[in-house]
Motif scaffolding. Structure first.
Motif, PDB file in Angstrom:
ATOM      1  N   PHE A  85       3.403   1.096 -13.892  1.00  4.75           N
ATOM      2  CA  PHE A  85       2.661   1.209 -12.644  1.00  4.75           C
ATOM      3  C   PHE A  85       1.526   0.196 -12.598  1.00  4.75           C
ATOM      4  CE2 PHE A  85       4.641   5.402 -12.555  1.00  4.75           C
ATOM      5  CZ  PHE A  85       4.954   5.530 -11.206  1.00  4.75           C
ATOM      6  N   ASP A  86       1.326  -0.369 -11.411  1.00  2.44           N
ATOM      7  CA  ASP A  86       0.139  -1.161 -11.122  1.00  2.44           C
ATOM      8  C   ASP A  86      -1.038  -0.192 -10.934  1.00  2.44           C
ATOM      9  OD1 ASP A  86      -1.478  -3.309 -10.475  1.00  2.44           O
ATOM     10  OD2 ASP A  86      -0.794  -3.443  -8.403  1.00  2.44           O
ATOM     11  N   SER A  87      -2.244  -0.697 -10.826  1.00  2.43           N
ATOM     12  CA  SER A  87      -3.401   0.170 -10.575  1.00  2.43           C
ATOM     13  C   SER A  87      -3.268   0.840  -9.209  1.00  2.43           C
ATOM     14  CB  SER A  87      -4.691  -0.648 -10.632  1.00  2.43           C
ATOM     15  OG  SER A  87      -4.644  -1.723  -9.708  1.00  2.43           O
ATOM     16  N   ASP A  88      -3.876   2.013  -9.072  1.00  5.91           N
ATOM     17  CA  ASP A  88      -3.786   2.766  -7.825  1.00  5.91           C
ATOM     18  C   ASP A  88      -4.379   1.966  -6.671  1.00  5.91           C
ATOM     19  OD1 ASP A  88      -2.737   4.770  -9.345  1.00  5.91           O
ATOM     20  OD2 ASP A  88      -4.510   6.056  -9.288  1.00  5.91           O
ATOM     21  N   GLY A  89      -3.800   2.160  -5.482  1.00  6.04           N
ATOM     22  CA  GLY A  89      -4.293   1.466  -4.301  1.00  6.04           C
ATOM     23  C   GLY A  89      -4.163   2.326  -3.060  1.00  6.04           C
ATOM     24  N   PHE A  90      -4.696   1.803  -1.941  1.00  2.26           N
ATOM     25  CA  PHE A  90      -4.696   2.520  -0.680  1.00  2.26           C
ATOM     26  C   PHE A  90      -4.517   1.529   0.463  1.00  2.26           C
ATOM     27  CE2 PHE A  90      -7.374   4.594  -3.768  1.00  2.26           C
ATOM     28  CZ  PHE A  90      -6.909   5.900  -3.746  1.00  2.26           C
ATOM     29  N   VAL A  91      -3.831   1.959   1.517  1.00  3.60           N
ATOM     30  CA  VAL A  91      -3.718   1.168   2.737  1.00  3.60           C
ATOM     31  C   VAL A  91      -4.843   1.586   3.671  1.00  3.60           C
ATOM     32  CG1 VAL A  91      -2.296   0.566   4.711  1.00  3.60           C
ATOM     33  CG2 VAL A  91      -1.234   0.979   2.487  1.00  3.60           C
ATOM     34  N   MET A  92      -5.581   0.605   4.174  1.00  6.11           N
ATOM     35  CA  MET A  92      -6.714   0.885   5.047  1.00  6.11           C
ATOM     36  C   MET A  92      -6.684  -0.052   6.247  1.00  6.11           C
ATOM     37  SD  MET A  92      -9.731   1.382   2.156  1.00  6.11           S
ATOM     38  CE  MET A  92     -10.770   2.344   3.264  1.00  6.11           C
ATOM     39  N   SER A 177      -8.117 -11.759  16.483  1.00  7.56           N
ATOM     40  CA  SER A 177      -7.685 -10.441  16.008  1.00  7.56           C
ATOM     41  C   SER A 177      -8.680  -9.366  16.447  1.00  7.56           C
ATOM     42  CB  SER A 177      -7.569 -10.414  14.483  1.00  7.56           C
ATOM     43  OG  SER A 177      -6.489 -11.201  14.044  1.00  7.56           O
ATOM     44  N   SER A 178      -8.144  -8.183  16.750  1.00  9.30           N
ATOM     45  CA  SER A 178      -8.993  -7.040  17.090  1.00  9.30           C
ATOM     46  C   SER A 178      -8.873  -5.924  16.063  1.00  9.30           C
ATOM     47  CB  SER A 178      -8.634  -6.497  18.473  1.00  9.30           C
ATOM     48  OG  SER A 178      -7.273  -6.090  18.512  1.00  9.30           O
ATOM     49  N   THR A 179      -7.925  -6.023  15.152  1.00  8.14           N
ATOM     50  CA  THR A 179      -7.756  -5.029  14.094  1.00  8.14           C
ATOM     51  C   THR A 179      -7.419  -5.748  12.791  1.00  8.14           C
ATOM     52  OG1 THR A 179      -5.401  -4.753  14.601  1.00  8.14           O
ATOM     53  CG2 THR A 179      -6.927  -3.217  15.643  1.00  8.14           C
ATOM     54  N   ALA A 180      -7.667  -5.046  11.679  1.00  9.50           N
ATOM     55  CA  ALA A 180      -7.367  -5.616  10.365  1.00  9.50           C
ATOM     56  C   ALA A 180      -6.834  -4.521   9.460  1.00  9.50           C
ATOM     57  CB  ALA A 180      -8.607  -6.251   9.753  1.00  9.50           C
ATOM     58  N   VAL A 181      -6.098  -4.943   8.444  1.00  9.49           N
ATOM     59  CA  VAL A 181      -5.525  -4.030   7.458  1.00  9.49           C
ATOM     60  C   VAL A 181      -5.716  -4.648   6.080  1.00  9.49           C
ATOM     61  CG1 VAL A 181      -3.215  -5.042   7.637  1.00  9.49           C
ATOM     62  CG2 VAL A 181      -3.453  -2.684   6.846  1.00  9.49           C
ATOM     63  N   LEU A 182      -5.768  -3.809   5.056  1.00  9.35           N
ATOM     64  CA  LEU A 182      -5.865  -4.323   3.695  1.00  9.35           C
ATOM     65  C   LEU A 182      -5.299  -3.304   2.709  1.00  9.35           C
ATOM     66  CD1 LEU A 182      -8.334  -2.586   2.244  1.00  9.35           C
ATOM     67  CD2 LEU A 182      -9.786  -4.244   3.405  1.00  9.35           C
ATOM     68  N   GLY A 183      -5.002  -3.796   1.509  1.00 13.14           N
ATOM     69  CA  GLY A 183      -4.647  -2.935   0.396  1.00 13.14           C
ATOM     70  C   GLY A 183      -5.844  -2.844  -0.527  1.00 13.14           C
ATOM     71  N   ALA A 184      -6.422  -1.646  -0.659  1.00  8.16           N
ATOM     72  CA  ALA A 184      -7.664  -1.466  -1.397  1.00  8.16           C
ATOM     73  C   ALA A 184      -7.413  -0.914  -2.784  1.00  8.16           C
ATOM     74  CB  ALA A 184      -8.591  -0.510  -0.646  1.00  8.16           C
ATOM     75  N   THR A 185      -8.244  -1.313  -3.727  1.00  6.41           N
ATOM     76  CA  THR A 185      -8.289  -0.659  -5.031  1.00  6.41           C
ATOM     77  C   THR A 185      -9.156   0.598  -4.906  1.00  6.41           C
ATOM     78  OG1 THR A 185     -10.243  -1.882  -5.715  1.00  6.41           O
ATOM     79  CG2 THR A 185      -8.096  -2.878  -6.213  1.00  6.41           C
ATOM     80  N   THR A 186      -9.092   1.437  -5.916  1.00  8.64           N
ATOM     81  CA  THR A 186      -9.954   2.622  -5.926  1.00  8.64           C
ATOM     82  C   THR A 186     -11.422   2.224  -5.873  1.00  8.64           C
ATOM     83  OG1 THR A 186      -8.306   3.871  -7.183  1.00  8.64           O
ATOM     84  CG2 THR A 186     -10.565   4.686  -7.230  1.00  8.64           C
ATOM     85  N   GLU A 187     -11.766   1.174  -6.604  1.00  7.63           N
ATOM     86  CA  GLU A 187     -13.154   0.711  -6.638  1.00  7.63           C
ATOM     87  C   GLU A 187     -13.597   0.174  -5.281  1.00  7.63           C
ATOM     88  OE1 GLU A 187     -14.005  -2.878  -8.935  1.00  7.63           O
ATOM     89  OE2 GLU A 187     -15.706  -1.830  -9.812  1.00  7.63           O
ATOM     90  N   GLY A 188     -12.712  -0.570  -4.607  1.00  2.00           N
ATOM     91  CA  GLY A 188     -13.074  -1.171  -3.328  1.00  2.00           C
ATOM     92  C   GLY A 188     -13.073  -0.195  -2.164  1.00  2.00           C
ATOM     93  N   GLY A 201      -3.275   6.084   3.477  1.00  2.00           N
ATOM     94  CA  GLY A 201      -2.480   6.715   2.434  1.00  2.00           C
ATOM     95  C   GLY A 201      -2.420   5.858   1.196  1.00  2.00           C
ATOM     96  N   PRO A 202      -1.694   6.332   0.179  1.00  2.00           N
ATOM     97  CA  PRO A 202      -1.624   5.591  -1.088  1.00  2.00           C
ATOM     98  C   PRO A 202      -0.782   4.326  -0.965  1.00  2.00           C
ATOM     99  CG  PRO A 202      -0.141   7.467  -1.138  1.00  2.00           C
ATOM    100  CD  PRO A 202      -0.922   7.583   0.143  1.00  2.00           C
ATOM    101  N   LEU A 203      -1.104   3.358  -1.800  1.00  2.00           N
ATOM    102  CA  LEU A 203      -0.315   2.141  -1.959  1.00  2.00           C
ATOM    103  C   LEU A 203      -0.056   1.993  -3.448  1.00  2.00           C
ATOM    104  CD1 LEU A 203       0.952  -0.520  -1.015  1.00  2.00           C
ATOM    105  CD2 LEU A 203      -1.330  -1.551  -1.142  1.00  2.00           C
ATOM    106  N   THR A 204       1.173   2.244  -3.855  1.00  2.00           N
ATOM    107  CA  THR A 204       1.529   2.279  -5.272  1.00  2.00           C
ATOM    108  C   THR A 204       2.436   1.109  -5.611  1.00  2.00           C
ATOM    109  OG1 THR A 204       1.332   4.679  -5.292  1.00  2.00           O
ATOM    110  CG2 THR A 204       2.594   3.686  -7.087  1.00  2.00           C
ATOM    111  N   GLY A 205       2.262   0.544  -6.795  1.00  2.00           N
ATOM    112  CA  GLY A 205       3.079  -0.577  -7.228  1.00  2.00           C
ATOM    113  C   GLY A 205       3.758  -0.328  -8.555  1.00  2.00           C
ATOM    114  N   LEU A 206       4.976  -0.842  -8.676  1.00  2.00           N
ATOM    115  CA  LEU A 206       5.703  -0.864  -9.935  1.00  2.00           C
ATOM    116  C   LEU A 206       5.966  -2.306 -10.314  1.00  2.00           C
ATOM    117  CD1 LEU A 206       8.382   1.928  -9.384  1.00  2.00           C
ATOM    118  CD2 LEU A 206       6.547   1.980 -11.085  1.00  2.00           C
ATOM    119  N   ILE A 207       5.854  -2.607 -11.612  1.00  2.00           N
ATOM    120  CA  ILE A 207       6.075  -3.959 -12.107  1.00  2.00           C
ATOM    121  C   ILE A 207       7.149  -3.904 -13.177  1.00  2.00           C
ATOM    122  CG2 ILE A 207       5.012  -5.980 -13.174  1.00  2.00           C
ATOM    123  CD1 ILE A 207       2.290  -4.749 -12.287  1.00  2.00           C
ATOM    124  N   ARG A 208       8.164  -4.747 -13.031  1.00  2.00           N
ATOM    125  CA  ARG A 208       9.235  -4.821 -14.026  1.00  2.00           C
ATOM    126  C   ARG A 208       8.745  -5.619 -15.228  1.00  2.00           C
ATOM    127  NH1 ARG A 208      14.070  -2.374 -15.650  1.00  2.00           N
ATOM    128  NH2 ARG A 208      14.815  -3.721 -17.322  1.00  2.00           N
TER     129      ARG A 208
END
Length: 217
Positions: A85-92, A177-188, A201-208
């Motif tokens: 697993f990559d570090s935990d993330g979130f879509v914002m 642009s009038s809106t923005a999106v990002l993938g955040a770390t827990t810290e950010g 919601g959550p943004l989860t990653g898997l790395i092979r």
């Protein structure tokens, strides 16, 4: 996860990172990133157990990434061996509007743009790195994607992260642009929420992982 939000994030992310145009799949998107540590990325719009099991069992190329919008504890029992697993993330996301962005005493801001991406760097008066970030706008009126926001440990808790985010927001507004999106770390996440960003919601990653080297020739 809202499909339009995911599409906007993917389209802006590939512009921000200079990745290949995304290929639409029945379950989401695939695109080549072309880095040693991240060769290909799959983004799953509608991840479920059969899909996660199938992809993690059949995809074997080292440093392939899979991103999806389920918490890691839900997905962990479905993942085949050879993945981590990559570090935990979130879509914002957030609405954008012009806002004041003034550097505190002792710092200066430099911005520049190229290929739909505006980069911001905060430096000390003597030129040392303090913070950075970038924002990609895929086209006029499209959703902006904020990316790679970072503050040096030596310069945290001085408002530089907020300065970077406001400067990027202003650049995105100037680009239409009038809106923005990002993938955040827990810290950010805490910083972005303090600036009015909403967590979807959550943004989860898997790395092979790379295959272990052969013990003999």
């Amino acid at each position: 996860m809202d499909a339009e939000l995911v599409r906007s994030w993917v389209e802006g992310w590939v512009v921000s990172r200079g990745a290949a145009p995304p290929v639409v799949e029945p379950w989401g998107f695939t695109f080549e990133v072309g880095l040693t540590g991240q060769v290909t990325r799959h983004v799953l719009t509608d991840a479920d157990e059969p899909l996660i099991r199938k992809l993690t069992e059949t995809v074997t190329a080292p440093n392939t990434w899979i991103k999806f919008f389920l918490p890691p504890q839900t997905v962990a029992p479905w993942v085949a061996p050879g993945w981590r697993f990559d570090s935990d993330g979130f879509v914002m996301s957030a609405p954008l509007r012009p806002t004041a962005a003034e550097a505190p005493a002792g710092y200066r801001v430099r911005t520049w743009g190229r290929g739909g991406v505006t980069r911001v760097v905060v430096l000390t008066d003597d030129g040392a790195f303090a913070a950075r970030g970038q924002v990609a706008v895929p086209g006029p009126g499209r959703t902006a994607v904020v990316d790679q926001v970072e503050t040096s440990p030596a310069h945290r808790r001085k408002g530089l992260g907020s300065l970077v985010m406001r400067t990027l927001a202003n650049a995105a507004v100037d680009a239409g642009s009038s809106t923005a999106v990002l993938g955040a770390t827990t810290e950010g996440r805490a910083l972005y929420e303090s600036l009015g960003w909403r967590t979807h919601g959550p943004l989860t990653g898997l790395i092979r992982d790379a295959a272990p080297e052969a013990a003999y020739a």
